[in-house]
Scaffold this motif. Structure first.
Motif, PDB file in Angstrom:
ATOM      1  N   SER A 189     -10.000 -84.223 -22.218  1.00 20.70           N
ATOM      2  CA  SER A 189     -11.729 -84.120 -22.247  1.00 20.70           C
ATOM      3  C   SER A 189     -11.803 -82.919 -23.283  1.00 20.70           C
ATOM      4  CB  SER A 189     -11.967 -83.926 -21.024  1.00 20.70           C
ATOM      5  OG  SER A 189     -11.620 -82.483 -20.429  1.00 20.70           O
ATOM      6  N   LEU A 190     -13.157 -83.075 -23.678  1.00 21.30           N
ATOM      7  CA  LEU A 190     -13.787 -81.892 -24.556  1.00 21.30           C
ATOM      8  C   LEU A 190     -13.466 -80.555 -23.774  1.00 21.30           C
ATOM      9  CD1 LEU A 190     -16.903 -83.208 -26.317  1.00 21.30           C
ATOM     10  CD2 LEU A 190     -14.674 -82.476 -27.271  1.00 21.30           C
ATOM     11  N   ALA A 191     -13.939 -80.601 -22.649  1.00 23.60           N
ATOM     12  CA  ALA A 191     -13.849 -79.311 -21.887  1.00 23.60           C
ATOM     13  C   ALA A 191     -12.375 -78.855 -21.810  1.00 23.60           C
ATOM     14  CB  ALA A 191     -14.416 -79.448 -20.437  1.00 23.60           C
ATOM     15  N   GLY A 192     -11.641 -79.552 -21.592  1.00 25.33           N
ATOM     16  CA  GLY A 192      -9.948 -79.196 -21.417  1.00 25.33           C
ATOM     17  C   GLY A 192      -9.680 -78.594 -22.997  1.00 25.33           C
ATOM     18  N   ILE A 193     -10.112 -79.217 -24.001  1.00 24.47           N
ATOM     19  CA  ILE A 193      -9.673 -78.813 -25.469  1.00 24.47           C
ATOM     20  C   ILE A 193     -10.585 -77.348 -25.610  1.00 24.47           C
ATOM     21  CG2 ILE A 193     -10.169 -78.821 -27.682  1.00 24.47           C
ATOM     22  CD1 ILE A 193     -10.010 -82.243 -27.357  1.00 24.47           C
ATOM     23  N   ALA A 194     -11.896 -77.383 -25.150  1.00 25.12           N
ATOM     24  CA  ALA A 194     -12.458 -76.172 -25.235  1.00 25.12           C
ATOM     25  C   ALA A 194     -11.852 -75.039 -24.453  1.00 25.12           C
ATOM     26  CB  ALA A 194     -13.868 -76.233 -24.575  1.00 25.12           C
ATOM     27  N   ALA A 195     -11.352 -75.254 -23.261  1.00 21.51           N
ATOM     28  CA  ALA A 195     -10.425 -74.119 -22.282  1.00 21.51           C
ATOM     29  C   ALA A 195      -9.562 -73.758 -23.167  1.00 21.51           C
ATOM     30  CB  ALA A 195     -10.299 -74.794 -21.100  1.00 21.51           C
ATOM     31  N   GLY A 196      -8.526 -74.593 -23.687  1.00 19.87           N
ATOM     32  CA  GLY A 196      -7.248 -74.435 -24.444  1.00 19.87           C
ATOM     33  C   GLY A 196      -7.781 -73.439 -25.477  1.00 19.87           C
ATOM     34  N   VAL A 197      -8.916 -73.813 -26.499  1.00 17.33           N
ATOM     35  CA  VAL A 197      -9.074 -72.928 -27.677  1.00 17.33           C
ATOM     36  C   VAL A 197      -9.342 -71.625 -26.924  1.00 17.33           C
ATOM     37  CG1 VAL A 197     -10.588 -72.584 -29.377  1.00 17.33           C
ATOM     38  CG2 VAL A 197      -9.748 -74.834 -28.891  1.00 17.33           C
ATOM     39  N   VAL A 198     -10.037 -71.422 -25.812  1.00 13.78           N
ATOM     40  CA  VAL A 198     -10.600 -70.161 -25.470  1.00 13.78           C
ATOM     41  C   VAL A 198      -9.339 -69.314 -25.134  1.00 13.78           C
ATOM     42  CG1 VAL A 198     -11.713 -68.886 -23.584  1.00 13.78           C
ATOM     43  CG2 VAL A 198     -13.019 -70.673 -24.938  1.00 13.78           C
ATOM     44  N   ALA A 199      -8.401 -70.029 -24.512  1.00 17.59           N
ATOM     45  CA  ALA A 199      -7.231 -69.416 -23.998  1.00 17.59           C
ATOM     46  C   ALA A 199      -6.333 -68.865 -24.990  1.00 17.59           C
ATOM     47  CB  ALA A 199      -6.496 -70.474 -22.842  1.00 17.59           C
ATOM     48  N   LEU A 200      -6.317 -69.864 -25.894  1.00 15.96           N
ATOM     49  CA  LEU A 200      -5.477 -69.454 -27.396  1.00 15.96           C
ATOM     50  C   LEU A 200      -6.050 -68.241 -27.926  1.00 15.96           C
ATOM     51  CD1 LEU A 200      -2.814 -70.704 -28.187  1.00 15.96           C
ATOM     52  CD2 LEU A 200      -4.394 -71.621 -29.954  1.00 15.96           C
ATOM     53  N   GLY A 201      -7.586 -68.414 -27.923  1.00 15.76           N
ATOM     54  CA  GLY A 201      -8.254 -66.987 -28.572  1.00 15.76           C
ATOM     55  C   GLY A 201      -8.016 -65.806 -27.838  1.00 15.76           C
ATOM     56  N   SER A 202      -8.019 -65.831 -26.652  1.00 15.00           N
ATOM     57  CA  SER A 202      -7.996 -64.838 -25.931  1.00 15.00           C
ATOM     58  C   SER A 202      -6.601 -64.054 -25.943  1.00 15.00           C
ATOM     59  CB  SER A 202      -8.377 -64.923 -24.425  1.00 15.00           C
ATOM     60  OG  SER A 202      -9.476 -65.585 -24.129  1.00 15.00           O
ATOM     61  N   ALA A 203      -5.740 -65.047 -25.800  1.00 16.47           N
ATOM     62  CA  ALA A 203      -4.306 -64.511 -26.055  1.00 16.47           C
ATOM     63  C   ALA A 203      -4.040 -63.866 -27.228  1.00 16.47           C
ATOM     64  CB  ALA A 203      -3.271 -65.547 -25.845  1.00 16.47           C
ATOM     65  N   THR A 204      -4.488 -64.653 -28.429  1.00 12.86           N
ATOM     66  CA  THR A 204      -4.558 -63.845 -29.806  1.00 12.86           C
ATOM     67  C   THR A 204      -5.045 -62.595 -29.683  1.00 12.86           C
ATOM     68  OG1 THR A 204      -4.445 -66.171 -30.720  1.00 12.86           O
ATOM     69  CG2 THR A 204      -4.672 -64.543 -32.129  1.00 12.86           C
ATOM     70  N   TRP A 205      -6.567 -62.416 -29.259  1.00 12.37           N
ATOM     71  CA  TRP A 205      -7.037 -61.287 -29.370  1.00 12.37           C
ATOM     72  C   TRP A 205      -6.501 -60.158 -28.747  1.00 12.37           C
ATOM     73  CZ3 TRP A 205      -9.366 -58.241 -25.644  1.00 12.37           C
ATOM     74  CH2 TRP A 205     -10.246 -57.188 -26.110  1.00 12.37           C
ATOM     75  N   LEU A 206      -5.889 -60.381 -27.336  1.00 15.96           N
ATOM     76  CA  LEU A 206      -5.027 -59.389 -26.603  1.00 15.96           C
ATOM     77  C   LEU A 206      -4.007 -58.894 -27.250  1.00 15.96           C
ATOM     78  CD1 LEU A 206      -5.365 -58.328 -23.828  1.00 15.96           C
ATOM     79  CD2 LEU A 206      -3.654 -59.987 -23.219  1.00 15.96           C
ATOM     80  N   ALA A 207      -3.192 -59.927 -27.853  1.00 17.22           N
ATOM     81  CA  ALA A 207      -2.055 -59.425 -28.660  1.00 17.22           C
ATOM     82  C   ALA A 207      -2.544 -58.580 -29.931  1.00 17.22           C
ATOM     83  CB  ALA A 207      -1.237 -60.740 -29.313  1.00 17.22           C
ATOM     84  N   ALA A 208      -3.338 -58.822 -30.481  1.00 21.59           N
ATOM     85  CA  ALA A 208      -3.795 -58.066 -31.655  1.00 21.59           C
ATOM     86  C   ALA A 208      -4.342 -56.747 -31.258  1.00 21.59           C
ATOM     87  CB  ALA A 208      -4.908 -58.744 -32.537  1.00 21.59           C
TER      88      ALA A 208
END
Lengths: 193, 121
Positions: B95-114
């Motif tokens: 679903s769109l919500a699933g994709i959005a959640a994935g993008v947010v999770a991926l973004g958070s992980a990237t931000w945290l790592a940086a």
């Protein structure tokens, strides 16, 4: 958590693991009075020298904190470092120190003496006793003075003093006996009549 | 001092013990004001060991090189893993919500790592 609410062991862990300077400054703040007072006694009242050695003591403590095994109290470990630093300094200054103090003690002999009683929290009496004690301690050897200071001034047992002075308990007892023989005449004015 | 007198001669020196104990008590009770002592000690301490400025970029570069090296060394495995992941994703209804959640999770992980990689010591 504020440093002031932490135990010595917790502060030491912070210094060792995180190189936490605030934690070390709290340790210094906590123990500076006892260490400086001990060194003032050991140096027979030379406050400037005592503070110099106290500073050296805390520097050495900082450098060697990893080797502190927590088998004894941190204060006992600090006394040990302070005493060693004092003895090393005394060896360097021995001739100068002995000359100055012998002259000082000789000048004061026969002067005004306090009454013999020691009881009662009288600030003037305490100050006089402190001065007399400094002069009397000045005639002792470094080992004897260190033993007297640890056992009476820091209220350590013979065993704890032996740990601090890094010598057998028997040596501490011998130092105390000899020191008292010398102090008996130097502090005779304080003997009750 | 907690020990018993050492000998009869020492026992006869009760007055001296009293004087020594009185003086010791006075000194223990008197708190010496810090008067800048702690500050002097802290100033005299050796400076904290600072990491060289080139350490972080060098480490990041090292990790990147290591990652590329692994990817190049195992091309077939990587392709297989990519195919499997794609097959899994395609086989599922997202679903769109699933994709959005994935993008947010991926973004958070990237931000945290940086943030972790670039944090000040």
């Amino acid at each position: 958590m504020a440093e002031s609410s932490l135990t010595d062991a917790e502060l030491i862990a912070r210094v060792v693991v995180q190189d936490d300077r605030h934690a070390f400054s709290e340790l210094v703040r906590r123990h500076q009075s006892a260490v400086r007072a001990t060194l003032r006694r050991l140096t027979a009242g030379n406050h400037a020298l005592a503070d110099d050695i106290a500073q050296e003591t805390f520097m050495l403590a900082f450098r060697n904190l990893r080797s502190f095994r927590q088998e004894s109290k941190f204060s006992t470990w600090l006394y040990r470092i302070a005493t060693n630093a004092y003895l090393a300094d005394a060896r360097r200054r021995k001739e100068e120190l002995l000359g100055d103090r012998d002259a000082g003690v000789a000048d004061d002999e026969g002067g005004d003496v306090p009454s013999a009683e020691t009881g009662g929290p009288d600030p003037a009496r305490a100050a006089t006793l402190s001065l007399d004690m400094d002069r009397a301690l000045a005639v002792l050897s470094e080992g004897e003075r260190a033993a007297i200071v640890q056992c009476y001034h820091n209220d350590l047992s013979h065993e704890e003093a032996a740990q601090v002075l890094n010598c057998p308990v028997g040596t501490v007892k011998t130092h105390i006996l000899r020191a008292k023989q010398k102090l008996r005449s130097r502090l005779a004015a304080w003997k009750p009549h | 001092m907690n020990n018993q007198p050492l000998s009869p001669a020492a026992a006869a020196d009760d007055w001296l013990d009293t004087v020594l104990h009185a003086d010791g008590r006075e000194h223990r009770a008197a708190y010496l004001d810090d008067a800048g002592f702690t500050a002097r000690v802290m100033t005299a301490l050796p400076a904290p060991a600072a990491m060289p400025a080139w350490r972080k970029p060098a480490l990041a570069l090292l990790w990147a090189v290591a990652g590329i090296a692994v990817a190049l060394a195992l091309p077939a495995t990587l392709v297989d893993v990519a195919h499997d992941v794609l097959r899994l994703l395609v086989g599922q209804r997202v679903s769109l919500a699933g994709i959005a959640a994935g993008v947010v999770a991926l973004g958070s992980a990237t931000w945290l790592a940086a943030a972790l990689a670039l944090r000040e010591d």
